[in-house]
Design a protein around this motif. Sequence first.
Motif, PDB file in Angstrom:
ATOM      1  N   ARG A  74       0.795  -1.225   0.000  1.00  0.00           N
ATOM      2  CA  ARG A  74       0.000   0.000   0.000  1.00  0.00           C
ATOM      3  C   ARG A  74       0.832   1.283   0.000  1.00  0.00           C
ATOM      4  O   ARG A  74       0.420   2.290  -0.593  1.00  0.00           O
ATOM      5  N   PHE A  75       1.999   1.253   0.680  1.00  0.00           N
ATOM      6  CA  PHE A  75       2.688   2.519   0.939  1.00  0.00           C
ATOM      7  C   PHE A  75       4.142   2.588   0.466  1.00  0.00           C
ATOM      8  O   PHE A  75       4.701   3.681   0.442  1.00  0.00           O
ATOM      9  N   GLU A  76       4.753   1.471   0.118  1.00  0.00           N
ATOM     10  CA  GLU A  76       6.161   1.494  -0.291  1.00  0.00           C
ATOM     11  C   GLU A  76       6.394   2.461  -1.456  1.00  0.00           C
ATOM     12  O   GLU A  76       5.655   2.462  -2.437  1.00  0.00           O
ATOM     13  N   GLY A  77       7.417   3.293  -1.325  1.00  0.00           N
ATOM     14  CA  GLY A  77       7.803   4.192  -2.400  1.00  0.00           C
ATOM     15  C   GLY A  77       7.050   5.507  -2.438  1.00  0.00           C
ATOM     16  O   GLY A  77       7.404   6.398  -3.220  1.00  0.00           O
ATOM     17  N   GLN A  78       6.012   5.657  -1.620  1.00  0.00           N
ATOM     18  CA  GLN A  78       5.294   6.930  -1.564  1.00  0.00           C
ATOM     19  C   GLN A  78       6.046   7.911  -0.658  1.00  0.00           C
ATOM     20  O   GLN A  78       6.884   7.528   0.150  1.00  0.00           O
ATOM     21  N   ARG A  79       5.699   9.177  -0.795  1.00  0.00           N
ATOM     22  CA  ARG A  79       6.337  10.200   0.031  1.00  0.00           C
ATOM     23  C   ARG A  79       5.568  10.381   1.337  1.00  0.00           C
ATOM     24  O   ARG A  79       4.343  10.443   1.328  1.00  0.00           O
ATOM     25  N   ALA A  80       6.312  10.440   2.409  1.00  0.00           N
ATOM     26  CA  ALA A  80       5.719  10.597   3.737  1.00  0.00           C
ATOM     27  C   ALA A  80       6.286  11.848   4.398  1.00  0.00           C
ATOM     28  O   ALA A  80       7.442  12.218   4.184  1.00  0.00           O
ATOM     29  N   ARG A  81       5.455  12.467   5.202  1.00  0.00           N
ATOM     30  CA  ARG A  81       5.872  13.617   6.003  1.00  0.00           C
ATOM     31  C   ARG A  81       5.521  13.308   7.448  1.00  0.00           C
ATOM     32  O   ARG A  81       4.376  12.952   7.753  1.00  0.00           O
ATOM     33  N   CYS A  82       6.497  13.417   8.325  1.00  0.00           N
ATOM     34  CA  CYS A  82       6.297  12.962   9.696  1.00  0.00           C
ATOM     35  C   CYS A  82       6.498  14.090  10.705  1.00  0.00           C
ATOM     36  O   CYS A  82       7.232  15.048  10.451  1.00  0.00           O
ATOM     37  N   THR A  83       5.838  13.933  11.841  1.00  0.00           N
ATOM     38  CA  THR A  83       6.021  14.837  12.971  1.00  0.00           C
ATOM     39  C   THR A  83       6.617  14.040  14.112  1.00  0.00           C
ATOM     40  O   THR A  83       5.978  13.129  14.647  1.00  0.00           O
ATOM     41  N   GLN A  84       7.827  14.372  14.472  1.00  0.00           N
ATOM     42  CA  GLN A  84       8.542  13.600  15.474  1.00  0.00           C
ATOM     43  C   GLN A  84       7.974  13.838  16.866  1.00  0.00           C
ATOM     44  O   GLN A  84       7.692  14.971  17.250  1.00  0.00           O
ATOM     45  N   GLN A  85       7.827  12.748  17.622  1.00  0.00           N
ATOM     46  CA  GLN A  85       7.331  12.810  18.991  1.00  0.00           C
ATOM     47  C   GLN A  85       8.424  12.521  20.014  1.00  0.00           C
ATOM     48  O   GLN A  85       8.401  13.055  21.118  1.00  0.00           O
ATOM     49  N   ASP A  86       9.370  11.662  19.615  1.00  0.00           N
ATOM     50  CA  ASP A  86      10.359  11.200  20.590  1.00  0.00           C
ATOM     51  C   ASP A  86      11.459  10.463  19.840  1.00  0.00           C
ATOM     52  O   ASP A  86      11.407  10.325  18.612  1.00  0.00           O
ATOM     53  N   ILE A  87      12.445   9.965  20.582  1.00  0.00           N
ATOM     54  CA  ILE A  87      13.434   9.024  20.079  1.00  0.00           C
ATOM     55  C   ILE A  87      13.450   7.845  21.040  1.00  0.00           C
ATOM     56  O   ILE A  87      13.517   8.023  22.258  1.00  0.00           O
ATOM     57  N   ASP A  88      13.316   6.618  20.518  1.00  0.00           N
ATOM     58  CA  ASP A  88      13.216   5.463  21.410  1.00  0.00           C
ATOM     59  C   ASP A  88      14.592   4.956  21.804  1.00  0.00           C
ATOM     60  O   ASP A  88      15.633   5.489  21.400  1.00  0.00           O
ATOM     61  N   ARG A  89      14.603   3.913  22.625  1.00  0.00           N
ATOM     62  CA  ARG A  89      15.870   3.413  23.168  1.00  0.00           C
ATOM     63  C   ARG A  89      16.757   2.775  22.110  1.00  0.00           C
ATOM     64  O   ARG A  89      17.939   2.516  22.368  1.00  0.00           O
ATOM     65  N   TYR A  90      16.192   2.491  20.929  1.00  0.00           N
ATOM     66  CA  TYR A  90      16.983   1.938  19.831  1.00  0.00           C
ATOM     67  C   TYR A  90      17.513   3.031  18.904  1.00  0.00           C
ATOM     68  O   TYR A  90      18.125   2.731  17.889  1.00  0.00           O
ATOM     69  N   GLY A  91      17.256   4.282  19.246  1.00  0.00           N
ATOM     70  CA  GLY A  91      17.726   5.391  18.430  1.00  0.00           C
ATOM     71  C   GLY A  91      16.826   5.729  17.261  1.00  0.00           C
ATOM     72  O   GLY A  91      17.181   6.547  16.414  1.00  0.00           O
ATOM     73  N   ARG A  92      15.631   5.131  17.212  1.00  0.00           N
ATOM     74  CA  ARG A  92      14.702   5.434  16.124  1.00  0.00           C
ATOM     75  C   ARG A  92      13.888   6.680  16.449  1.00  0.00           C
ATOM     76  O   ARG A  92      13.543   6.927  17.605  1.00  0.00           O
ATOM     77  N   VAL A  93      13.583   7.449  15.412  1.00  0.00           N
ATOM     78  CA  VAL A  93      12.674   8.573  15.566  1.00  0.00           C
ATOM     79  C   VAL A  93      11.253   8.020  15.702  1.00  0.00           C
ATOM     80  O   VAL A  93      10.801   7.224  14.874  1.00  0.00           O
ATOM     81  N   VAL A  94      10.556   8.398  16.760  1.00  0.00           N
ATOM     82  CA  VAL A  94       9.154   8.001  16.946  1.00  0.00           C
ATOM     83  C   VAL A  94       8.292   9.147  16.438  1.00  0.00           C
ATOM     84  O   VAL A  94       8.432  10.288  16.891  1.00  0.00           O
ATOM     85  N   ALA A  95       7.406   8.868  15.483  1.00  0.00           N
ATOM     86  CA  ALA A  95       6.693   9.959  14.813  1.00  0.00           C
ATOM     87  C   ALA A  95       5.329   9.522  14.303  1.00  0.00           C
ATOM     88  O   ALA A  95       5.093   8.345  14.036  1.00  0.00           O
ATOM     89  N   THR A  96       4.434  10.485  14.170  1.00  0.00           N
ATOM     90  CA  THR A  96       3.219  10.300  13.369  1.00  0.00           C
ATOM     91  C   THR A  96       3.574  10.682  11.933  1.00  0.00           C
ATOM     92  O   THR A  96       4.399  11.577  11.721  1.00  0.00           O
ATOM     93  N   CYS A  97       2.984  10.004  10.968  1.00  0.00           N
ATOM     94  CA  CYS A  97       3.348  10.230   9.573  1.00  0.00           C
ATOM     95  C   CYS A  97       2.107  10.354   8.698  1.00  0.00           C
ATOM     96  O   CYS A  97       1.096   9.677   8.933  1.00  0.00           O
ATOM     97  N   ASP A  98       2.223  11.207   7.704  1.00  0.00           N
ATOM     98  CA  ASP A  98       1.153  11.460   6.736  1.00  0.00           C
ATOM     99  C   ASP A  98       1.638  11.006   5.362  1.00  0.00           C
ATOM    100  O   ASP A  98       2.727  11.370   4.928  1.00  0.00           O
TER     101      ASP A  98
END
Length: 215
Positions: A74-98
């Motif tokens: 459904r979503f691979e290769g589409q453009r996403a815009r995200c709003t960052q909420q946090d960074i988790d213990r694995y170093g990933r950006v935690v975000a909501t995405c559109d």
Amino acid sequence: MTRPLFLFLALFLATGSFAAPGGVLRVIDADTFDIGGVRVRLFGVDAPEMGQPCASGGQKWDCGRWARDVVRDRFEGQRARCTQQDIDRYGRVVATCDVGGVDLGAALVSDGIAWAYRRYSSKYDLDEKAAAVAGRGLWGFDVERPADYRAGQAAARNAPETDCVIKGNISKSGRIYHVPGGRDYDRTAINPSRGERWFCSRSEAEAAGWRATRN
């Protein structure tokens, strides 16, 4: 630390606000993506783990792979815009995405590809309820919530090879033992290098100086 993540952290420290990852979306699993070169964990949702089993009508399959493939289609290769909420213990950006005007988290939860992750947010509660009522996706399968599955896997990896199943844990509260069925039993790991150990009975644990958990 990768350069994109370093830049996001630097911007946060300098401005006191989170950066907004954006770019082409590449699916890692059903709730984790690479977006514009940044590893993003989707906020407020929890999808099946890779290798986590699903079952229905006598058939079993890899639920995490199923969810990942649906999201990828459904979503691979589409453009996403995200709003960052946090960074988790694995170093990933935690975000909501559109993606194309669609809230990705809401889409996954409302279509039964993931659950609302209430430990961190109630943002997608109504989307989950709608999916449950309609029996969409995961709601038509026999499957654990991912958090329960992860806890069970962790407990299994940490289980002794004997019948001595009482966990002697050392924490800031002191030497505490946990018995099977207790609130924190499954999520308590035993690390012998720290002096933690397994006991065969309550009396053995108490004689060694451990006390029962108060929970």
